[in-house]
Design an enzyme around this catalytic site. Structure first.
Site, mmCIF file in Angstrom:
data_model
loop_
_atom_site.group_PDB
_atom_site.id
_atom_site.type_symbol
_atom_site.label_atom_id
_atom_site.label_comp_id
_atom_site.label_asym_id
_atom_site.label_seq_id
_atom_site.Cartn_x
_atom_site.Cartn_y
_atom_site.Cartn_z
ATOM 1 N N CYS A 156 13.585 11.767 6.113
ATOM 2 C CA CYS A 156 13.731 11.245 7.415
ATOM 3 C C CYS A 156 14.180 11.623 7.978
ATOM 4 O O CYS A 156 15.698 11.695 9.408
ATOM 5 C CB CYS A 156 13.349 9.949 7.460
ATOM 6 S SG CYS A 156 14.387 8.682 6.620
ATOM 7 N N LYS A 177 1.135 -1.587 0.085
ATOM 8 C CA LYS A 177 0.100 0.051 0.155
ATOM 9 C C LYS A 177 0.969 0.930 0.205
ATOM 10 O O LYS A 177 0.991 1.372 0.722
ATOM 11 C CB LYS A 177 -0.592 -0.210 1.407
ATOM 12 C CG LYS A 177 -2.141 1.393 1.216
ATOM 13 C CD LYS A 177 -2.918 2.173 2.158
ATOM 14 C CE LYS A 177 -1.222 3.360 3.175
ATOM 15 N NZ LYS A 177 -1.595 4.399 1.591
ATOM 16 N N GLU A 233 9.748 17.035 14.338
ATOM 17 C CA GLU A 233 9.965 16.879 12.990
ATOM 18 C C GLU A 233 9.273 17.642 11.995
ATOM 19 O O GLU A 233 7.450 17.524 12.278
ATOM 20 C CB GLU A 233 9.436 15.349 13.101
ATOM 21 C CG GLU A 233 9.770 15.392 11.817
ATOM 22 C CD GLU A 233 10.077 13.907 10.583
ATOM 23 O OE1 GLU A 233 8.613 13.134 10.665
ATOM 24 O OE2 GLU A 233 10.643 12.651 9.857
ATOM 25 N N GLU A 272 9.572 2.060 10.618
ATOM 26 C CA GLU A 272 10.752 2.938 10.148
ATOM 27 C C GLU A 272 10.028 4.729 10.629
ATOM 28 O O GLU A 272 8.864 4.899 9.670
ATOM 29 C CB GLU A 272 11.444 2.893 9.151
ATOM 30 C CG GLU A 272 12.253 1.859 8.827
ATOM 31 C CD GLU A 272 13.055 1.827 9.841
ATOM 32 O OE1 GLU A 272 13.802 2.818 10.051
ATOM 33 O OE2 GLU A 272 14.003 0.311 9.860
HETATM 34 P P1 NAD Z 1 3.200 8.901 6.964
HETATM 35 O O1 NAD Z 1 2.549 8.379 8.157
HETATM 36 O O2 NAD Z 1 1.044 10.151 7.067
HETATM 37 O O3 NAD Z 1 1.775 7.742 5.900
HETATM 38 C C1 NAD Z 1 3.079 7.131 6.017
HETATM 39 C C2 NAD Z 1 1.969 5.471 4.978
HETATM 40 O O4 NAD Z 1 1.776 4.981 5.970
HETATM 41 C C3 NAD Z 1 1.181 6.122 4.368
HETATM 42 O O5 NAD Z 1 0.807 5.320 3.577
HETATM 43 C C4 NAD Z 1 -0.158 6.415 5.015
HETATM 44 O O6 NAD Z 1 -1.413 6.184 4.065
HETATM 45 C C5 NAD Z 1 -0.268 5.103 5.613
HETATM 46 N N1 NAD Z 1 -0.950 5.714 6.893
HETATM 47 C C6 NAD Z 1 -1.554 6.788 7.613
HETATM 48 N N2 NAD Z 1 -2.820 6.443 8.617
HETATM 49 C C7 NAD Z 1 -2.554 5.012 8.502
HETATM 50 C C8 NAD Z 1 -2.865 3.713 9.584
HETATM 51 N N3 NAD Z 1 -4.395 4.438 9.614
HETATM 52 N N4 NAD Z 1 -2.916 3.186 9.291
HETATM 53 C C9 NAD Z 1 -2.241 2.360 8.040
HETATM 54 N N5 NAD Z 1 -1.457 2.985 7.454
HETATM 55 C C10 NAD Z 1 -2.268 4.397 7.553
HETATM 56 O O7 NAD Z 1 3.535 9.786 6.479
HETATM 57 P P2 NAD Z 1 4.336 10.197 5.639
HETATM 58 O O8 NAD Z 1 3.756 11.638 5.778
HETATM 59 O O9 NAD Z 1 3.774 9.553 4.676
HETATM 60 O O10 NAD Z 1 5.919 10.418 5.882
HETATM 61 C C11 NAD Z 1 6.724 11.154 5.996
HETATM 62 C C12 NAD Z 1 6.683 9.901 7.353
HETATM 63 O O11 NAD Z 1 7.880 10.055 6.647
HETATM 64 C C13 NAD Z 1 8.197 11.862 8.404
HETATM 65 O O12 NAD Z 1 7.813 11.563 9.639
HETATM 66 C C14 NAD Z 1 9.799 10.768 7.802
HETATM 67 O O13 NAD Z 1 10.147 10.662 9.176
HETATM 68 C C15 NAD Z 1 8.879 9.290 8.420
HETATM 69 N N6 NAD Z 1 9.444 8.183 6.813
HETATM 70 C C16 NAD Z 1 10.957 7.869 7.996
HETATM 71 C C17 NAD Z 1 11.550 6.838 7.632
HETATM 72 C C18 NAD Z 1 12.785 6.112 7.686
HETATM 73 O O14 NAD Z 1 13.281 5.208 6.776
HETATM 74 N N7 NAD Z 1 13.164 6.475 9.697
HETATM 75 C C19 NAD Z 1 11.705 7.022 5.717
HETATM 76 C C20 NAD Z 1 11.252 7.705 5.180
HETATM 77 C C21 NAD Z 1 9.995 8.501 5.695
#
Ligand code: NAD
Length: 499
Positions: A282, A173, A383, A248
């Site tokens: 990130c 997804k 963040e 992550e």
């Molecule tokens: P997000 O948490 O909003 O979304 C990430 C994914 O989770 C999306 O596909 C979203 O649709 C899904 N999601 C959201 N709510 C959910 C739920 N209730 N159940 C299941 N899935 C759900 O994050 P984003 O805005 O897409 O990405 C940015 C964030 O990701 C930042 O905090 C960044 O630091 C982090 N990030 C971390 C890493 C790492 O490896 N540590 C790498 C890249 C990004």
């Protein structure tokens, strides 16, 4: 205009909702395609396909599974430029960075293809005579790979490839903002000859499609990359069902600049790691901890450099910094600039959306630097995920390390110094999963473990050999060829009885 449908059991299928949403270029506002809005029923169908496919895929010899991954790597390599250009249009990062994102996928394909001929377990002596003991890796079952938009090729490959080589099947997804890259990646797997059901794709919002994956009893492992807020929820829901949960999450990464640092290098490296991908990594540098002896110089140099960065469409070779991903991200960054000013930090450059000329069509924000930030301020702890750097003055390495370690996140950190003692103290004491010496906080390589401490995750690591720990479980196997009942820990083994 491309229409991205779900991919279930080897077929591109309409979502049950019948609905699609626009995929918008964040630099221009142009509609690039339309992505399916999946439903709970689509998830159920995809999980059923993955469950059925698992029965066979787990028995396909791992070297054979790996050949398909290798082929995926070859196709990614052939289409690298085309994919990178599409990625820049879809999520805004400048073209050289988009090429790097695809390259991470290529690297991961080749690396995990190699694992197909290893996937090492071990043998070890049994404590009873005429008995053989070994530990082997087993796949876990159906994996849900839930990914963010900021590395729309790299992050999915980091999950899907180790999962598949180990013999799992996957329901993928992707983030709602990057359906195109997901479509291209899945098409490549299809072309490489992956059997139906082994990899399935369901588009849709986290709150419905993501949530259905967390709750589905036949999904055994959730591999999630995203924000801390979403990750906490994922852990609560999926953890309560005793699924394996791999998280992550976010970062608040710091670079330490000591008084003996090469300031030319600092200027280049910090500009790159704070404003690359518009600060939406990130591992982006969002805090700079500068020794008081060089503080004024560093602030002045970085401010001058940030002011010169050219904003624009990432396809234009003149562009240094692309747009933010969407309107919500723009609002969030603007909000934190207000917070920083209210907290008393000194805004030295940037601080506003950029709307001159063509920029008005996209979600652009000026590269922004706050100086005189203190460790207790919100802009030094939360963040922001945008082009905002908070500079803090420090008097010693020990103070810098304490500030680095004082936030909830623990992903990446760095030190600039020419003193070997400073470097080794930092390598020992910085509490982050990734640590750099004389390099910014970004630039991880795929064969090393990737992930963070504290709220950045839950102890797992992505990439490298560590990934196999996520996507496999251990089975201990004992073979007793003595022909009699031998009771470990109970029967005494007498050396004189050994024939
Ligand atoms: P997000 O948490 O909003 O979304 C990430 C994914 O989770 C999306 O596909 C979203 O649709 C899904 N999601 C959201 N709510 C959910 C739920 N209730 N159940 C299941 N899935 C759900 O994050 P984003 O805005 O897409 O990405 C940015 C964030 O990701 C930042 O905090 C960044 O630091 C982090 N990030 C971390 C890493 C790492 O490896 N540590 C790498 C890249 C990004």
């Amino acid at each position: 205009m491309t229409v991205y449908r779900n991919y279930i059991n080897g077929r591109w299928t309409e979502p049950r909702s019948g609905r699609y949403v626009d995929n918008v270029n964040p630099a221009t506002g142009e509609v690039l395609g339309r992505a399916a809005v999946g439903t709970e029923e689509d998830v159920a169908e995809a999980v059923a396909a993955a469950k059925a496919a698992f029965a066979r895929w787990r028995k396909v010899p791992a070297p054979r599974r790996a050949e398909i991954l290798y082929r995926v790597g070859e196709l990614l390599r052939e289409r690298k430029e085309e994919l990178a250009r599409k990625m820049t249009q879809e999520m805004g990062k400048v073209l050289p960075e988009a090429r790097g994102d695809v390259q991470e996928g290529i690297d991961m394909a080749y690396y995990m293809a190699g694992e197909g001929r290893r996937l090492l377990g071990y043998t070890t002596p049994a404590e009873m005579p005429d008995k053989f003991a070994m530990a082997v890796r087993e796949p876990i079952g159906v994996v849900a790979a839930i990914t963010p938009w900021n590395f729309p090729m790299a992050i999915p490959t980091w999950k899907i490839m180790p999962a598949l080589v180990a013999g799992n099947t996957v329901v993928f997804k992707p983030a709602t903002d990057t359906p195109w890259m997901a479509y291209e990646l899945v098409r490549i797997f299809e072309e490489a000859g992956l059997p139906p059901g082994v990899l399935n794709l369901v588009y849709g919002p986290g709150e419905t499609v993501g949530e259905a994956l967390l709750r589905h009893p036949d999904v055994h492992l959730i591999s999630f990359t995203g924000s801390v807020e979403s990750g906490r929820h994922v852990n609560q829901v999926a953890g309560a069902q005793l699924k394996r949960v791999h998280l992550e999450l976010g970062g608040k990464n710091a670079v330490i600049v000591m008084d003996d640092a090469d300031l030319d290098l600092v200027e280049q490296a910090v500009t790159w790691s704070a404003f690359g991908t518009t600060g939406q990594r990130c591992t982006a540098t969002s805090r700079l901890l500068v020794h008081e002896a060089v503080y004024d110089q560093v602030v002045e140099r970085l401010a001058a450099r940030a002011a010169k960065l050219r904003l624009g469409n990432g396809l234009d070779p003149q562009t240094d910094v692309g747009p933010l991903i969407n309107g919500r991200a723009l609002e969030k960054v603007a909000y934190y600039v207000d917070v920083g000013q209210e907290e008393g930090a000194r805004l030295v450059v940037g601080g506003r959306p950029a709307t001159e000329g063509e920029l008005a069509r996209g979600f652009f924000f000026q590269p922004t630097i706050f100086a005189d930030v203190t460790p207790d301020m919100r802009i030094a702890n939360e963040e922001i995920f945008g082009p905002v750097l908070a500079i803090i003055k420090v008097r010693s390495l020990e103070e810098a390390i304490a500030i680095n370690n004082g936030v909830q996140y623990g992903l990446s950190s760095a030190i600039f110094t020419r003193d070997v003692r400073n470097a080794f103290v930092a390598m020992r004491d910085l509490a982050t999963g990734i640590c750099y010496v004389n390099h910014g906080t970004i630039g991880a390589e795929i064969h090393l473990p990737f992930g963070g401490m504290r709220a950045t995750g839950n102890g797992h690591r992505e990439a490298g050999l560590a990934a196999l720990e996520v996507y496999t479980e251990w089975k201990a196997i004992y073979v007793d060829f003595s022909g009699r009942l031998q009771r470990a820990q109970i029967d005494e083994v007498k050396i004189e009885d050994i024939g």
